[in-house]
Write a protein that holds these residues in place. Structure first.
Motif, mmCIF file in Angstrom:
data_model
loop_
_atom_site.group_PDB
_atom_site.id
_atom_site.type_symbol
_atom_site.label_atom_id
_atom_site.label_comp_id
_atom_site.label_asym_id
_atom_site.label_seq_id
_atom_site.Cartn_x
_atom_site.Cartn_y
_atom_site.Cartn_z
ATOM 1 N N SER A 5 0.793 -1.224 0.224
ATOM 2 C CA SER A 5 0.061 -0.046 -0.093
ATOM 3 C C SER A 5 1.600 1.274 0.029
ATOM 4 O O SER A 5 1.931 1.383 0.292
ATOM 5 C CB SER A 5 -1.033 -0.027 0.828
ATOM 6 O OG SER A 5 -0.608 -0.217 2.296
ATOM 7 N N TYR A 6 0.284 1.884 -0.580
ATOM 8 C CA TYR A 6 0.726 3.972 -0.253
ATOM 9 C C TYR A 6 1.258 4.110 0.547
ATOM 10 O O TYR A 6 0.642 4.552 1.862
ATOM 11 C CB TYR A 6 0.206 4.589 -1.477
ATOM 12 C CG TYR A 6 0.678 4.151 -2.237
ATOM 13 C CD1 TYR A 6 1.343 4.671 -3.419
ATOM 14 C CD2 TYR A 6 -0.407 3.399 -3.421
ATOM 15 C CE1 TYR A 6 1.590 4.407 -4.851
ATOM 16 C CE2 TYR A 6 -0.027 3.176 -5.414
ATOM 17 C CZ TYR A 6 0.998 3.633 -5.820
ATOM 18 O OH TYR A 6 1.124 3.826 -6.869
ATOM 19 N N CYS A 7 3.226 4.720 1.112
ATOM 20 C CA CYS A 7 2.662 5.059 2.547
ATOM 21 C C CYS A 7 2.103 6.534 2.116
ATOM 22 O O CYS A 7 2.918 7.665 1.767
ATOM 23 C CB CYS A 7 4.621 4.802 2.859
ATOM 24 S SG CYS A 7 4.822 5.331 4.183
ATOM 25 N N GLY A 8 0.984 6.692 2.712
ATOM 26 C CA GLY A 8 0.626 8.126 3.373
ATOM 27 C C GLY A 8 -0.211 8.568 2.327
ATOM 28 O O GLY A 8 -0.085 8.254 0.888
ATOM 29 N N PHE A 203 -1.057 14.880 8.065
ATOM 30 C CA PHE A 203 -0.291 14.932 7.519
ATOM 31 C C PHE A 203 0.374 14.390 6.225
ATOM 32 O O PHE A 203 1.189 14.926 5.960
ATOM 33 C CB PHE A 203 1.153 14.888 8.841
ATOM 34 C CG PHE A 203 1.050 16.026 9.694
ATOM 35 C CD1 PHE A 203 1.618 17.339 9.213
ATOM 36 C CD2 PHE A 203 0.499 16.467 10.472
ATOM 37 C CE1 PHE A 203 2.262 19.084 10.356
ATOM 38 C CE2 PHE A 203 0.149 17.328 11.939
ATOM 39 C CZ PHE A 203 1.461 18.778 11.669
ATOM 40 N N GLY A 204 -0.555 13.505 6.114
ATOM 41 C CA GLY A 204 0.231 12.727 5.613
ATOM 42 C C GLY A 204 0.999 12.004 5.504
ATOM 43 O O GLY A 204 1.819 11.414 3.936
ATOM 44 N N SER A 205 1.248 11.300 6.546
ATOM 45 C CA SER A 205 2.455 10.265 6.749
ATOM 46 C C SER A 205 1.903 8.738 6.752
ATOM 47 O O SER A 205 0.689 9.144 7.019
ATOM 48 C CB SER A 205 2.899 10.687 8.245
ATOM 49 O OG SER A 205 3.406 9.586 8.707
ATOM 50 N N GLY A 206 2.681 7.670 6.329
ATOM 51 C CA GLY A 206 1.713 6.990 7.061
ATOM 52 C C GLY A 206 2.499 6.555 8.007
ATOM 53 O O GLY A 206 2.808 7.284 8.840
ATOM 54 N N PHE A 207 1.377 5.050 8.789
ATOM 55 C CA PHE A 207 1.688 4.667 9.714
ATOM 56 C C PHE A 207 2.604 2.952 9.870
ATOM 57 O O PHE A 207 1.832 2.224 9.136
ATOM 58 C CB PHE A 207 0.637 4.881 10.384
ATOM 59 C CG PHE A 207 1.300 4.141 11.828
ATOM 60 C CD1 PHE A 207 1.132 5.309 12.923
ATOM 61 C CD2 PHE A 207 0.839 3.228 11.995
ATOM 62 C CE1 PHE A 207 1.225 4.431 14.695
ATOM 63 C CE2 PHE A 207 0.395 1.975 13.512
ATOM 64 C CZ PHE A 207 0.954 3.048 13.976
ATOM 65 N N ARG A 276 -6.600 -3.422 10.102
ATOM 66 C CA ARG A 276 -7.824 -3.440 9.381
ATOM 67 C C ARG A 276 -8.542 -1.907 9.487
ATOM 68 O O ARG A 276 -9.284 -1.341 8.525
ATOM 69 C CB ARG A 276 -9.016 -3.969 10.194
ATOM 70 C CG ARG A 276 -8.976 -2.955 12.001
ATOM 71 C CD ARG A 276 -9.377 -3.795 13.014
ATOM 72 N NE ARG A 276 -9.441 -2.414 14.105
ATOM 73 C CZ ARG A 276 -8.460 -1.800 14.683
ATOM 74 N NH1 ARG A 276 -6.673 -2.450 14.720
ATOM 75 N NH2 ARG A 276 -8.608 -1.544 15.646
ATOM 76 N N ASP A 277 -7.095 -1.168 10.173
ATOM 77 C CA ASP A 277 -7.745 0.391 9.680
ATOM 78 C C ASP A 277 -6.572 0.536 8.411
ATOM 79 O O ASP A 277 -5.840 0.402 8.622
ATOM 80 C CB ASP A 277 -7.047 1.163 10.999
ATOM 81 C CG ASP A 277 -7.309 2.464 10.849
ATOM 82 O OD1 ASP A 277 -7.360 2.990 9.776
ATOM 83 O OD2 ASP A 277 -7.585 3.515 11.510
ATOM 84 N N LYS A 278 -7.006 1.290 7.709
ATOM 85 C CA LYS A 278 -6.224 1.645 6.292
ATOM 86 C C LYS A 278 -5.485 2.271 6.553
ATOM 87 O O LYS A 278 -4.476 2.697 5.288
ATOM 88 C CB LYS A 278 -7.608 2.045 5.135
ATOM 89 C CG LYS A 278 -9.211 1.145 5.135
ATOM 90 C CD LYS A 278 -8.184 0.467 4.066
ATOM 91 C CE LYS A 278 -8.484 -1.296 3.887
ATOM 92 N NZ LYS A 278 -8.451 -2.310 5.285
ATOM 93 N N ARG A 279 -5.326 3.527 7.851
ATOM 94 C CA ARG A 279 -4.298 4.590 7.945
ATOM 95 C C ARG A 279 -3.448 4.155 8.380
ATOM 96 O O ARG A 279 -1.619 4.242 8.402
ATOM 97 C CB ARG A 279 -4.502 5.179 9.179
ATOM 98 C CG ARG A 279 -5.956 6.016 8.758
ATOM 99 C CD ARG A 279 -6.122 6.664 9.612
ATOM 100 N NE ARG A 279 -7.426 6.381 10.864
ATOM 101 C CZ ARG A 279 -8.082 6.769 12.091
ATOM 102 N NH1 ARG A 279 -7.572 7.935 11.866
ATOM 103 N NH2 ARG A 279 -7.669 5.504 12.697
ATOM 104 N N VAL A 280 -2.705 2.078 9.182
ATOM 105 C CA VAL A 280 -1.794 1.787 8.813
ATOM 106 C C VAL A 280 -1.223 1.339 7.642
ATOM 107 O O VAL A 280 -1.862 0.012 6.522
ATOM 108 C CB VAL A 280 -2.676 0.069 9.563
ATOM 109 C CG1 VAL A 280 -1.003 -0.239 10.233
ATOM 110 C CG2 VAL A 280 -2.952 0.690 10.975
ATOM 111 N N THR A 281 -0.225 2.113 7.615
ATOM 112 C CA THR A 281 0.816 1.148 6.200
ATOM 113 C C THR A 281 1.048 -0.198 5.853
ATOM 114 O O THR A 281 1.319 -0.999 5.094
ATOM 115 C CB THR A 281 1.947 2.405 5.686
ATOM 116 O OG1 THR A 281 0.812 3.534 5.831
ATOM 117 C CG2 THR A 281 1.785 2.219 3.871
ATOM 118 N N SER A 282 1.642 -0.068 7.038
ATOM 119 C CA SER A 282 2.614 -1.613 7.548
ATOM 120 C C SER A 282 2.753 -1.795 9.005
ATOM 121 O O SER A 282 2.567 -1.255 9.544
ATOM 122 C CB SER A 282 3.425 -1.172 6.703
ATOM 123 O OG SER A 282 4.852 -2.876 6.520
#
Ligand code: NDP
Length: 319
Positions: A5-8, A203-207, A276-282
């Motif tokens: 998945s894209y990072c942020g 901030f458009g950062s990945g997590f 499960r949370d889409k904000r979790v990149t990896s």
């Protein structure tokens, strides 16, 4: 088989499961096993490897071993990999080998590059917020590290929400946005749900989550006592026997029963849940051997949960 998945907001994709080299990759560990894990991971599409200056033991040796594996087995694949390192915790004696000063970060990244044999890191992290160093000093060092070509992207790890905001604003204003935020996140550590996941999104950062198995607690290994070859059995490890409480084991027993119903192992379900949370990149998983790694990668075969399953998990965790 690995999902990316894209990072942020960046154009870089990370594998949903990444491999961490905190434990089991030092000179004190078995080199062949470490080598097998890195190669197996890469063959399975795990393109991201997470290091830090102090990983070992002894400190620095995980970077040295990874550099050796890279040189001897994977040298033609450098451009297919995202390799990270960090500085922030105690690394060498004296006032400049700990904390988050410019002096420490600059010296440390040079040492890390030498140990790994790399020309640059893909991601370089400030490993922790240091209350004795102004956030601006640490951030400017990170900006300069990118400008000097020693890292492509910047990451922050374990910053408290208030300082994370200050840091991310500073980086944004200098056009070196925070690429990724690394924090502890699992069924047993849900703090990022309070602030940090929102801040990274803003901030458009990945997590990226570390210790998604709570260092092994969220597997079936402690259901019947503490096995000798486990992290909790190692007296100098970061997971102490006393942390394996009957309350936790009872929760894992209930979760394990759910996992079996889903056709998963406990570890697989715990990892799937953390994604499960889409904000979790990896997620950065640790592993002792290839068999654990294989089990962990199987988590990607079923990452969906029904509403009822999620509610049941919340009830068990809150119980
Ligand atoms: P995990 O929560 O994934 O724990 C890994 C441990 O769990 C393994 O070493 C193993 O322990 C056990 N385990 C893993 N898979 C299985 C399985 N399928 N079945 C049974 N047991 C299993 O992660 P870590 O705590 O190791 O952290 C992962 C990475 O996160 C680190 O390597 C590092 O890169 C990063 N990290 C970053 C930090 C930071 O400050 N930014 C702090 C901590 C980690 P055992 O030895 O008991 O078999």
């Amino acid at each position: 088989m690995t999902h990316y998945s894209y990072c942020g907001n960046s154009g870089v994709q990370l594998p949903k499961i990444s491999l961490g080299l905190w434990h089991n990759f030092g000179f004190a560990d078995d080199y062949e096993t470490a080598r097998e894990m890195v190669i197996h991971a890469f063959e399975q599409g795990i393109t991201h490897f997470d290091l830090a200056n102090n990983y070992g033991p002894p400190p620095g040796s995980a970077e040295s071993n990874f550099g050796k594996i890279l040189k001897e087995d994977l040298s033609s694949h450098r451009d297919q990999m995202i390799i990270s390192s960090k500085a922030g915790h105690l690394m060498w004696d004296g006032p400049y080998g700990d904390g988050s000063s410019r002096k420490y970060l600059m010296a440390s990244i040079n040492q890390s590059l030498k140990r790994t044999g790399l020309e640059y890191f893909d991601i370089f992290y400030s490993h922790r917020y240091d209350p004795n160093t102004p956030v601006e000093e640490t951030m400017q060092a990170l900006v300069d590290i990118v400008r000097q070509g020693k890292a492509l992207y910047i990451g922050l790890s374990k910053y408290p929400p208030v300082q994370a905001r200050v840091a991310m604003n500073y980086l944004k204003e200098r056009d070196v946005p925070c690429f990724i935020f690394q924090d502890k996140y699992s069924m047993f550590n849900r703090l990022p749900e309070k602030d940090i996941l929102d801040i990274t999104e803003e901030f458009g950062s990945g997590f990226i989550a570390f210790s998604p198995l709570a260092q092994g607690l969220l597997t079936d290994k402690y259901l019947n006592g503490i096995p000798e070859d486990s992290r909790a059995a190692n007296p100098s490890g970061f997971l102490q026997k006393e942390q394996v409480t009957s309350l936790l084991v009872d929760k894992v027993k209930q979760l394990n029963a759910m996992a079996i119903q889903r056709g998963q192992t406990m570890a697989e379900m715990a990892l799937a849940w953390t994604l499960r949370d889409k904000r979790v990149t990896s997620l950065i998983v640790g592993a002792r051997n290839v068999s654990q790694l294989k089990d962990n990668l199987k988590a990607l075969e079923n990452t969906s949960f029904t509403k009822e399953e999620l509610e049941r998990i919340d009830a068990i965790l809150d119980g």
